[in-house]
Design a protein around this motif. Structure first.
Motif, PDB file in Angstrom:
ATOM      1  N   HIS A  25       1.905  80.586  58.352  1.00 30.43           N
ATOM      2  CA  HIS A  25       2.536  80.840  59.643  1.00 30.43           C
ATOM      3  C   HIS A  25       3.761  81.698  59.396  1.00 30.43           C
ATOM      4  N   ALA A  26       4.040  82.601  60.350  1.00 33.25           N
ATOM      5  CA  ALA A  26       5.130  83.543  60.096  1.00 33.25           C
ATOM      6  C   ALA A  26       6.009  83.735  61.321  1.00 33.25           C
ATOM      7  N   HIS A  27       7.281  83.920  61.047  1.00 31.24           N
ATOM      8  CA  HIS A  27       8.211  84.398  62.058  1.00 31.24           C
ATOM      9  C   HIS A  27       8.103  85.914  62.003  1.00 31.24           C
ATOM     10  N   ARG A  28       7.713  86.544  63.087  1.00 29.34           N
ATOM     11  CA  ARG A  28       7.527  87.994  63.039  1.00 29.34           C
ATOM     12  C   ARG A  28       7.999  88.668  64.323  1.00 29.34           C
ATOM     13  N   VAL A  29       8.340  89.928  64.165  1.00 32.90           N
ATOM     14  CA  VAL A  29       8.764  90.745  65.296  1.00 32.90           C
ATOM     15  C   VAL A  29       7.839  91.954  65.377  1.00 32.90           C
ATOM     16  N   THR A  30       7.984  92.699  66.454  1.00 31.09           N
ATOM     17  CA  THR A  30       7.067  93.823  66.683  1.00 31.09           C
ATOM     18  C   THR A  30       7.692  95.160  66.312  1.00 31.09           C
ATOM     19  N   VAL A  31       8.795  95.124  65.603  1.00 37.73           N
ATOM     20  CA  VAL A  31       9.462  96.355  65.167  1.00 37.73           C
ATOM     21  C   VAL A  31       9.514  96.368  63.633  1.00 37.73           C
ATOM     22  N   ASP A  32       9.925  97.501  63.074  1.00 41.75           N
ATOM     23  CA  ASP A  32      10.010  97.609  61.615  1.00 41.75           C
ATOM     24  C   ASP A  32      11.079  96.677  61.055  1.00 41.75           C
ATOM     25  N   VAL A  33      10.749  96.054  59.936  1.00 39.89           N
ATOM     26  CA  VAL A  33      11.680  95.129  59.270  1.00 39.89           C
ATOM     27  C   VAL A  33      11.915  95.624  57.843  1.00 39.89           C
ATOM     28  N   PHE A  34      13.166  95.605  57.419  1.00 42.66           N
ATOM     29  CA  PHE A  34      13.519  96.046  56.074  1.00 42.66           C
ATOM     30  C   PHE A  34      14.276  94.930  55.359  1.00 42.66           C
ATOM     31  N   GLU A  35      14.043  94.817  54.063  1.00 44.38           N
ATOM     32  CA  GLU A  35      14.761  93.808  53.282  1.00 44.38           C
ATOM     33  C   GLU A  35      15.642  94.491  52.256  1.00 44.38           C
ATOM     34  N   GLY A  36      16.912  94.101  52.211  1.00 45.80           N
ATOM     35  CA  GLY A  36      17.845  94.631  51.231  1.00 45.80           C
ATOM     36  C   GLY A  36      17.811  93.819  49.950  1.00 45.80           C
ATOM     37  N   LEU A  37      18.596  94.247  48.980  1.00 42.01           N
ATOM     38  CA  LEU A  37      18.622  93.550  47.699  1.00 42.01           C
ATOM     39  C   LEU A  37      19.187  92.138  47.820  1.00 42.01           C
ATOM     40  N   ASN A  38      19.938  91.909  48.878  1.00 40.03           N
ATOM     41  CA  ASN A  38      20.502  90.571  49.087  1.00 40.03           C
ATOM     42  C   ASN A  38      19.525  89.615  49.764  1.00 40.03           C
ATOM     43  N   GLY A  39      18.313  90.093  50.050  1.00 40.83           N
ATOM     44  CA  GLY A  39      17.311  89.231  50.664  1.00 40.83           C
ATOM     45  C   GLY A  39      17.399  89.143  52.172  1.00 40.83           C
ATOM     46  N   ILE A  40      18.408  89.765  52.747  1.00 40.01           N
ATOM     47  CA  ILE A  40      18.549  89.750  54.199  1.00 40.01           C
ATOM     48  C   ILE A  40      17.561  90.740  54.807  1.00 40.01           C
ATOM     49  N   ARG A  41      16.870  90.320  55.837  1.00 40.84           N
ATOM     50  CA  ARG A  41      15.935  91.221  56.524  1.00 40.84           C
ATOM     51  C   ARG A  41      16.611  91.768  57.782  1.00 40.84           C
ATOM     52  N   GLU A  42      16.467  93.080  57.951  1.00 41.21           N
ATOM     53  CA  GLU A  42      17.159  93.759  59.042  1.00 41.21           C
ATOM     54  C   GLU A  42      16.156  94.456  59.949  1.00 41.21           C
ATOM     55  N   PHE A  43      16.475  94.472  61.210  1.00 46.37           N
ATOM     56  CA  PHE A  43      15.621  95.149  62.182  1.00 46.37           C
ATOM     57  C   PHE A  43      16.457  95.440  63.410  1.00 46.37           C
ATOM     58  N   GLU A  44      15.851  96.142  64.358  1.00 50.06           N
ATOM     59  CA  GLU A  44      16.608  96.542  65.531  1.00 50.06           C
ATOM     60  C   GLU A  44      15.868  96.121  66.798  1.00 50.06           C
ATOM     61  N   GLY A  45      16.600  95.446  67.698  1.00 51.10           N
ATOM     62  CA  GLY A  45      16.029  95.048  68.974  1.00 51.10           C
ATOM     63  C   GLY A  45      16.036  96.209  69.950  1.00 51.10           C
ATOM     64  N   PRO A  46      15.457  96.057  71.118  1.00 53.05           N
ATOM     65  CA  PRO A  46      14.919  94.800  71.635  1.00 53.05           C
ATOM     66  C   PRO A  46      13.540  94.492  71.061  1.00 53.05           C
ATOM     67  N   THR A  47      13.298  93.221  70.851  1.00 51.09           N
ATOM     68  CA  THR A  47      11.996  92.767  70.397  1.00 51.09           C
ATOM     69  C   THR A  47      11.895  91.260  70.654  1.00 51.09           C
ATOM     70  N   THR A  48      10.774  90.708  70.323  1.00 51.73           N
ATOM     71  CA  THR A  48      10.567  89.268  70.478  1.00 51.73           C
ATOM     72  C   THR A  48      10.148  88.703  69.136  1.00 51.73           C
ATOM     73  N   VAL A  49      10.767  87.605  68.729  1.00 51.64           N
ATOM     74  CA  VAL A  49      10.349  86.950  67.490  1.00 51.64           C
ATOM     75  C   VAL A  49       9.402  85.805  67.866  1.00 51.64           C
ATOM     76  N   THR A  50       8.258  85.789  67.208  1.00 48.09           N
ATOM     77  CA  THR A  50       7.229  84.784  67.512  1.00 48.09           C
ATOM     78  C   THR A  50       6.898  83.965  66.258  1.00 48.09           C
ATOM     79  N   HIS A  51       6.295  82.802  66.491  1.00 43.85           N
ATOM     80  CA  HIS A  51       5.841  81.934  65.398  1.00 43.85           C
ATOM     81  C   HIS A  51       4.820  80.966  65.973  1.00 43.85           C
ATOM     82  N   GLU A  52       3.872  80.562  65.166  1.00 46.32           N
ATOM     83  CA  GLU A  52       2.794  79.694  65.640  1.00 46.32           C
ATOM     84  C   GLU A  52       3.290  78.344  66.152  1.00 46.32           C
TER      85      GLU A  52
END
Lengths: 186, 80
Positions: free
Chosen positions: B21-48
């Motif tokens: 199961h995943a927390h996901r959004v409908t836009v591009d997601v990037f992960e930095g070296l610090n493990g933080i994932r970054e993206f830009e809204g507007p979007t919706t985060v979904t999960h089962e």
């Protein structure tokens, strides 16, 4: 550490005997009354836990020591959250909304282990997760649980809104401060 | 550090190692070296297993909560 759950509504019409989590078990631990079936994927997740031959290890101790939170959640679903909390000798230290900070005696060497008991508001499932030994209130426990980058942002009642979906926190990258609690929690 | 970011397939913010199961959004997601994932809204985060959350038009960061393990006496990101 444990992340646990019971689902406390729905049920009797559902095919419980087909569910390895909720079926009566030979170790005498009964399924929670009025318990509901977890999604099929969750049954698949926990199947190996409940088919183990090490029945003597099943129960409260296993719930406390299992490192995977999803499996832990299902163990406590089986045991029943109230039973788990009582059997583990939990003491409620603080309450706030659907949160309780509890202290559990794991052993003589670990007599005061602190956990946050919380409700998944989306599906009505309870979780228990370990928080730091210095946490004295629910608010401190919630702050402890934040990921490092979010925890480093000052907390202010006038701060930016942030959200939490399950175990994932989402906040504005450029936030100078954030509110104490998530504005949206699902 | 920005150019060290890795694009994450499927817009996934975090996923369960067993349930997938995943927390996901409908836009591009990037992960930095610090493990933080970054993206830009507007979007919706979904999960089962969670209700969706609408996110506003701004640059956002995400990461998983942590828990304290009394067996190892260490804090660690939640595993599910």
């Amino acid at each position: 550490m444990p992340k646990a759950s019971t689902k406390q509504s729905q049920a009797s019409s559902q095919p419980q005997l087909q569910n390895p989590v909720l079926s009566p078990s030979p170790d005498g631990i009964e399924a929670p009354k009025n318990g509901a079936l977890p999604p099929k994927t969750e049954v698949k997740t926990v199947k190996h836990v409940f088919t183990t031959e090490e029945r003597s290890k099943f129960g409260d101790e296993l719930a406390l020591t299992e490192p995977n939170t999803e499996i832990r959640r299902e163990i406590v679903r089986k045991v029943g959250l109230e039973r788990f909390v009582q059997a583990a000798g939990a003491r409620v230290m603080d309450k706030l909304g659907n949160y309780e900070l509890i202290s559990v005696r794991l052993s003589e060497e670990a007599p005061d282990c602190r956990y946050l008991k919380m409700l998944n508001p989306s599906i009505g499932v309870w979780h228990v997760e370990g928080v730091g030994p210095d946490c004295r209130t629910v608010r401190e426990a919630l702050h402890f649980r934040k990921p490092d980058a979010l925890r480093s942002i000052p907390v202010s009642d006038n701060g930016d809104d942030w959200s939490q979906q399950g175990d994932v926190c989402i906040w504005p990258i450029n936030a100078k401060s954030v509110k104490p609690m998530p504005a949206k929690l699902t | 550090m920005r150019n060290k970011r890795t694009k994450i397939k499927g817009g996934i913010l975090a996923d369960g190692e067993l349930t997938r199961h995943a927390h996901r959004v409908t836009v591009d997601v990037f992960e930095g070296l610090n493990g933080i994932r970054e993206f830009e809204g507007p979007t919706t985060v979904t999960h089962e297993e969670h209700k969706p959350i609408e996110l506003t038009n701004q640059k956002l960061a995400s990461a998983q909560v942590r828990e304290f393990d009394y067996l190892t006496q260490m804090a660690r990101p939640v595993r599910d």
